[in-house]
Write an enzyme that holds these catalytic residues in place. Structure first.
Site, mmCIF file in Angstrom:
data_model
loop_
_atom_site.group_PDB
_atom_site.id
_atom_site.type_symbol
_atom_site.label_atom_id
_atom_site.label_comp_id
_atom_site.label_asym_id
_atom_site.label_seq_id
_atom_site.Cartn_x
_atom_site.Cartn_y
_atom_site.Cartn_z
ATOM 1 N N ASP A 79 0.636 -1.208 0.116
ATOM 2 C CA ASP A 79 0.542 -0.270 -0.095
ATOM 3 C C ASP A 79 0.986 1.429 -0.230
ATOM 4 O O ASP A 79 0.434 2.021 0.727
ATOM 5 C CB ASP A 79 -0.939 -0.092 0.992
ATOM 6 C CG ASP A 79 -1.818 -1.529 1.400
ATOM 7 O OD1 ASP A 79 -2.156 -1.790 0.390
ATOM 8 O OD2 ASP A 79 -2.070 -1.491 2.348
ATOM 9 N N GLU A 85 -11.362 0.191 -3.288
ATOM 10 C CA GLU A 85 -10.080 0.529 -2.481
ATOM 11 C C GLU A 85 -8.928 1.272 -3.593
ATOM 12 O O GLU A 85 -9.030 1.444 -4.584
ATOM 13 C CB GLU A 85 -9.758 -0.635 -1.367
ATOM 14 C CG GLU A 85 -8.684 -1.360 -2.081
ATOM 15 C CD GLU A 85 -8.605 -2.530 -0.690
ATOM 16 O OE1 GLU A 85 -9.495 -3.004 0.020
ATOM 17 O OE2 GLU A 85 -8.321 -4.011 -1.490
#
Ligand code: FUB
Length: 331
Positions: A14, A232
């Site tokens: 991420d 997301e």
């Protein structure tokens, strides 16, 4: 040569990359081994602290600045430090992060430091009115900062009403788990955004949904359009006066983007940035450094496909004369 992990001594995921003080700083999740069974709620992503990485030039050595924030030091957090981001203002650095609160509800917190390399001291409460996961902070040329966020299924966005009123919204626990609207005549759930106050630690506006529309029809992307609908990993960057909102499609594993004329949209779907990588999740950031543009992303090649043990990599991207993004052929 195929892109290699930025670091191999820890697992990282991420990545949110920014240029601070002339270097690239990367704010990743810090994946760790766990025997929690893989499920669609993401319980196996059980991260407990954050590290910061930096590099002075693409391909050069990467410094791990060590642990900059621990879950046990954040009063409101119970578990799961997921995808963070960072921003700077007036000499301070702000780390935004999602985590479950003591009731098991994902909220977004902020921690403050004097250096881009941390350490960061957390505020005692999450940002008032925040919910769900994957905060991304974008500071526009006029100095206004925005926080983008949201993620469906394990990220709980489907548990919040779509009114977009933030603090007034109600959490519906019965929507937890792999549920979302269905149908081609039903709009998909939308990512959220709010303006940040000048203190960078609170919302200055209501939380609003970001519209992502089809280029030909102008209709909101449909719930069943899993190749394109938001799942997301929100990210915002600006290129030649346009606002590029990019994100993951989750269960179809693409990184895609949409373009608009304002930081709060509406956005028009514009295409794919990255095809599926090894591993379930895909999550990224895009940053300009010395006139070139880079995609930071993760995959599970180092762990040989273990979904919750990911490694951050980077690749150069280019724009064509219409502003469309593609991966640079030579890496
Ligand atoms: O790392 C945990 C979660 O996995 C992130 O918050 C999502 O974006 C996905 O990458």
């Amino acid at each position: 040569m195929a892109p290699q992990p930025l670091v191999t001594h820890i697992y990282t995921a991420d990545p949110s990359a920014h240029v601070f003080e002339g270097k690239i700083y990367v704010y990743p999740s810090h994946d760790r081994e766990t025997d929690i069974q893989f499920n669609d709620n993401g319980d196996q992503y059980d991260m407990a602290d954050y590290h910061v990485l930096s590099l002075s030039e693409p391909g050069g050595p990467v410094t791990d600045h060590g642990v900059v924030l621990r879950a046990e030091d954040i009063p409101w957090v119970s578990k799961q430090l997921w995808a963070p981001d960072a921003a700077t203002k007036d000499g301070k650095y702000y780390l935004y992060f999602p985590a479950r609160d003591k009731e098991g509800i994902f909220r977004i917190g902020v921690a403050v430091g004097d250096s881009p390399a941390g350490p960061f001291v957390p505020d005692p409460e999450p940002i008032r009115g925040s919910y769900s996961i994957d905060p991304a902070c974008f500071v526009d040329d006029d100095g206004q900062a925005y926080l983008y966020f949201g993620g469906i299924w394990g990220g709980q966005l489907q548990c919040w009403s779509s009114s977009g009123e933030g603090e007034g919204d109600k959490f519906d626990a019965s929507m937890s788990g792999p549920q979302e609207p269905k149908g081609y005549d039903v709009p998909a759930l939308l990512p959220r955004a709010a303006k940040l106050s000048s203190d960078m630690r609170s919302f200055a506006s209501a939380v609003t949904p970001l519209e992502i529309r089809d280029e030909k029809t102008g209709a909101l992307l449909a719930a069943d359009d899993h190749d394109r609908r938001f799942f997301e990993a929100a990210w915002m960057h600006r290129y030649r006066g346009k606002y590029y909102f990019s994100y993951s499609t989750g269960d179809t594993h693409y990184l895609v983007y949409a373009v608009g004329d304002s930081p709060l949209g509406p956005f028009t779907y514009a295409g794919r940035i990255l095809e599926p990588v090894l591993g379930w999740t895909t999550h990224h950031s895009i940053v300009e450094f010395r006139g070139k543009w880079y995609l930071f992303y993760h995959d599970c090649e180092l762990s040989k496909g273990i979904n919750h043990l990911r490694s951050v990599k980077m690749r150069e991207i280019v724009y064509d004369d219409q502003g469309r993004i593609s991966l640079a052929e030579k890496q």
